[in-house]
Structure formats: structure tokens, C-alpha cells
Write a protein that holds these residues in place. Structure first.
Motif, PDB file in Angstrom:
ATOM      1  N   ILE A 182      52.659  37.666  14.044  1.00 38.29           N
ATOM      2  CA  ILE A 182      53.904  37.409  13.419  1.00 38.29           C
ATOM      3  C   ILE A 182      54.599  38.892  13.078  1.00 38.29           C
ATOM      4  O   ILE A 182      55.642  39.191  13.573  1.00 38.29           O
ATOM      5  CB  ILE A 182      53.801  36.758  12.062  1.00 38.29           C
ATOM      6  N   GLU A 183      53.826  39.874  12.428  1.00 46.24           N
ATOM      7  CA  GLU A 183      54.249  41.322  12.256  1.00 46.24           C
ATOM      8  C   GLU A 183      54.631  42.089  13.364  1.00 46.24           C
ATOM      9  O   GLU A 183      55.394  42.844  13.408  1.00 46.24           O
ATOM     10  CB  GLU A 183      53.159  41.953  11.554  1.00 46.24           C
ATOM     11  N   THR A 184      53.942  41.818  14.621  1.00 40.24           N
ATOM     12  CA  THR A 184      54.280  42.312  16.014  1.00 40.24           C
ATOM     13  C   THR A 184      55.402  41.558  16.532  1.00 40.24           C
ATOM     14  O   THR A 184      56.226  42.171  17.053  1.00 40.24           O
ATOM     15  CB  THR A 184      53.123  42.205  16.815  1.00 40.24           C
ATOM     16  N   LEU A 185      55.689  40.322  16.238  1.00 41.44           N
ATOM     17  CA  LEU A 185      56.914  39.706  17.033  1.00 41.44           C
ATOM     18  C   LEU A 185      58.050  39.651  16.082  1.00 41.44           C
ATOM     19  O   LEU A 185      59.294  39.802  16.943  1.00 41.44           O
ATOM     20  CB  LEU A 185      56.523  38.223  17.092  1.00 41.44           C
ATOM     21  N   VAL A 206      68.206  30.684  15.647  1.00 37.47           N
ATOM     22  CA  VAL A 206      67.343  29.677  14.970  1.00 37.47           C
ATOM     23  C   VAL A 206      65.791  29.932  15.593  1.00 37.47           C
ATOM     24  O   VAL A 206      64.818  30.011  14.864  1.00 37.47           O
ATOM     25  CB  VAL A 206      67.695  28.141  15.400  1.00 37.47           C
ATOM     26  N   VAL A 207      65.923  30.374  16.773  1.00 39.37           N
ATOM     27  CA  VAL A 207      64.420  30.751  17.441  1.00 39.37           C
ATOM     28  C   VAL A 207      63.865  31.849  16.707  1.00 39.37           C
ATOM     29  O   VAL A 207      62.727  31.898  16.529  1.00 39.37           O
ATOM     30  CB  VAL A 207      64.715  30.775  18.849  1.00 39.37           C
ATOM     31  N   PHE A 208      64.644  32.881  16.487  1.00 38.69           N
ATOM     32  CA  PHE A 208      64.042  34.146  15.979  1.00 38.69           C
ATOM     33  C   PHE A 208      63.802  33.807  14.516  1.00 38.69           C
ATOM     34  O   PHE A 208      62.894  34.296  13.949  1.00 38.69           O
ATOM     35  CB  PHE A 208      64.968  35.462  15.899  1.00 38.69           C
ATOM     36  N   GLY A 237      60.585  33.088   9.677  1.00 42.89           N
ATOM     37  CA  GLY A 237      59.954  32.376   8.487  1.00 42.89           C
ATOM     38  C   GLY A 237      58.325  32.315   8.144  1.00 42.89           C
ATOM     39  O   GLY A 237      57.891  32.185   7.097  1.00 42.89           O
ATOM     40  N   LEU A 238      57.616  32.534   9.340  1.00 44.20           N
ATOM     41  CA  LEU A 238      56.322  32.814   9.407  1.00 44.20           C
ATOM     42  C   LEU A 238      56.014  33.923   8.458  1.00 44.20           C
ATOM     43  O   LEU A 238      55.114  33.956   7.752  1.00 44.20           O
ATOM     44  CB  LEU A 238      55.570  32.553  10.506  1.00 44.20           C
TER      45      LEU A 238
END
Length: 203
Positions: free
Chosen positions: A72-75, A117-119, A124-125
Motif C-alpha cells: 500500500i505504501e508503494t501504491l 473512489v478507486v484511488f 483507505g488501507l
């Protein structure tokens, strides 16, 4: 202080501080194409982002959805990079200092809102790690989730309000070209996101 107000403040301060600069940079990139007159569109856009991150924040906090914090930190910087690249493709149409009159576009059912919404699902994670630390062993923190998300939304709206006001001052007061504003803000956000992404791979 009540649980609701406590987590409302925690959500607000979690987004409205420099330690959350990756999310702040995303909001800058998200709002860069808009001016103060577009405030309704921006509110819907930011709320779309909130809808996305509220879903995954709740699911991850309740341990319904497993995830990799490192991934998640990468995305998160990837979402910033994609948003900035989309902005740069639109820079050619931003040819005036003031918004051009054109055919009204849908405010709710629009592609930028869908992308937000997608991003938001990804961001959110990222929020969930912080919230899970606060909650400890609570299994059904409904009030906490609701008030934390509301606090994040209020913080986001304040941030984008300040961004729109800054843009208004530069565009109207200092006569900065709208295209230049879009290029500079998106370029700055893109540069920060690239550094964040490289830091994930090289750090």
C-alpha cells in the motif's frame, strides 16, 4: 470528551498535518485542474475519494480484508503519479486565466469521481494501520469508524478549500495563467510522488 468527538478530532488531525504529506500531495494533484468556481465539483470529487477510503478503512480495521502495508505504501505514490499524468494531459485545454464557458458536464457521474473512489480504496488501507493502533482490540468500532472518517473528510475539505483559495489569489490577483498553475502544481506533486516511490524501492 465523547468517543465520537475524540475520533472526529483524530481523523481531522491525521489528514490535516504534515506527517500525512503523501495524502496532502494527492489532494493537491486531485484539485489542481479546478478553480474556486468549481467548488461544487471539487466537493463531490473529495467526497468520492472519502467513499473509497471509508470502504477499505472499515474492512481493513475490522480484519475483513487482509493487505500488505508495504504494498500500500508503494501504491499510494502511484495514485499520485497517475493523477498528475492525467492532469498534464489536460493542461493543453487550460488556456485562459478564467474558467471557459462550455457545455455543462455531469458533476456526480464523472470519470474523475470514479478514479477518486478507486484511488480512495488504496488510501483507505493506508489510513487503517493508524486507526487499528488507536483502537487496540475493539472488534466492532462503529462509532469510531464513522467519526474518524467524518474527521478525515472535514480535514480534506479544509485542505482543498485552501488550495482553491490559493489558486484564486494567483489566477485573479497575480494574473497567473491557469495552464501554468496546473503545470506547476501537478509537476510538484509528480516530483514528490516519484521521490516517494523511489524511496520505497531504494530505501
Amino acid at each position: 470528551m465523547s468517543v465520537f468527538s475524540t475520533y472526529l478530532q483524530l481523523g481531522f488531525h491525521h489528514i490535516f498535518n504534515l506527517r500525512a504529506y503523501d495524502h496532502l500531495v494527492f489532494l493537491l494533484a486531485l484539485c489542481a485542474p479546478y478553480v474556486l468556481q468549481d467548488w461544487r465539483r471539487v466537493v463531490v470529487l473529495v467526497t468520492s475519494f472519502t467513499v473509497g477510503h471509508s470502504i477499505t478503512l472499515a474492512l481493513a480495521t475490522l480484519n475483513v480484508v487482509p493487505y500488505s502495508p508495504a504494498l500500500i505504501e508503494t501504491l499510494i505514490p502511484v495514485t499520485i503519479i497517475l493523477t498528475c499524468l492525467l492532469n498534464l494531459t489536460r493542461a493543453g485545454s487550460a488556456t485562459s486565466r478564467l474558467p471557459e464557458r462550455s457545455t455543462p458536464q455531469p458533476i456526480v457521474l464523472a470519470l474523475p469521481n470514479l478514479l477518486a473512489v478507486v484511488f480512495g480504496l488504496i488510501h483507505g488501507l493506508g489510513f487503517s494501520s493508524y486507526l487499528r493502533e488507536l483502537l487496540g482490540q475493539q472488534s466492532r468500532p462503529v462509532v469510531e469508524l464513522l467519526s474518524f472518517n467524518l474527521g478525515v473528510e472535514l480535514g480534506q475539505l479544509l485542505i482543498v478549500g485552501l488550495i482553491l483559495l490559493l489558486g484564486f489569489v494567483l489566477l485573479r490577483g497575480l494574473r497567473v495563467h491557469r495552464r501554468d498553475w496546473l503545470l506547476v502544481t501537478s509537476g510538484a506533486a509528480l516530483g514528490i510522488a516519484v521521490i516517494l516511490l523511489l524511496g520505497r524501492f531504494l530505501g
